[in-house]
Write a protein that holds these residues in place. Structure first.
Motif, short mmCIF file in Angstrom:
data_model
loop_
_atom_site.label_atom_id
_atom_site.label_comp_id
_atom_site.label_asym_id
_atom_site.label_seq_id
_atom_site.Cartn_x
_atom_site.Cartn_y
_atom_site.Cartn_z
N ASN A 38 -0.64 2.65 6.11
CA ASN A 38 -0.18 3.94 5.60
C ASN A 38 -1.40 4.69 5.07
O ASN A 38 -1.91 4.37 4.00
N ILE A 39 -1.85 5.68 5.79
CA ILE A 39 -3.06 6.41 5.42
C ILE A 39 -2.88 7.20 4.12
O ILE A 39 -3.83 7.42 3.38
N GLN A 40 -1.63 7.60 3.82
CA GLN A 40 -1.37 8.38 2.60
C GLN A 40 -1.49 7.53 1.34
O GLN A 40 -1.97 8.01 0.32
N THR A 41 -1.03 6.29 1.41
CA THR A 41 -1.09 5.41 0.23
C THR A 41 -2.27 4.46 0.27
O THR A 41 -2.59 3.85 -0.74
N GLY A 42 -2.87 4.32 1.44
CA GLY A 42 -3.98 3.38 1.58
C GLY A 42 -3.55 1.93 1.59
O GLY A 42 -4.36 1.04 1.35
N GLN A 43 -2.27 1.68 1.89
CA GLN A 43 -1.74 0.32 1.86
C GLN A 43 -1.32 -0.14 3.25
O GLN A 43 -0.79 0.66 4.04
N PRO A 44 -1.52 -1.43 3.54
CA PRO A 44 -0.99 -1.96 4.79
C PRO A 44 0.53 -2.11 4.67
O PRO A 44 1.04 -2.46 3.61
#
Length: 68
Positions: A38-44
């Motif tokens: 998830n590029i918005q949250t920076g989480q896989p």
């Protein structure tokens, strides 16, 4: 009847516990897990399909699958 669910969430211990809980309630893994970012949250983010056979019941779209 055969039931299908697709669990999704952040790739962390909480997700692993959700999958483990489902396995201990009679669900089985179906296929390989999916992983994305998830590029918005920076989480896989991860997902895992699970299936379960339930005898003596008929499927209905209103049923809560996680409670079967």
């Amino acid at each position: 009847m055969k039931l299908y669910r697709f669990l999704t969430g952040t790739d962390d211990a909480a997700f692993c516990h959700r999958v483990t809980d489902a396995l201990n309630k009679g669900w089985s893994l179906h296929g390989s897990p999916a992983l994305s970012f998830n590029i918005q949250t920076g989480q896989p983010m991860t997902g895992q399909a699970i299936v379960k056979d339930v005898e003596g019941k008929d499927y209905h779209p209103d049923m809560k699958l996680s409670e079967q």
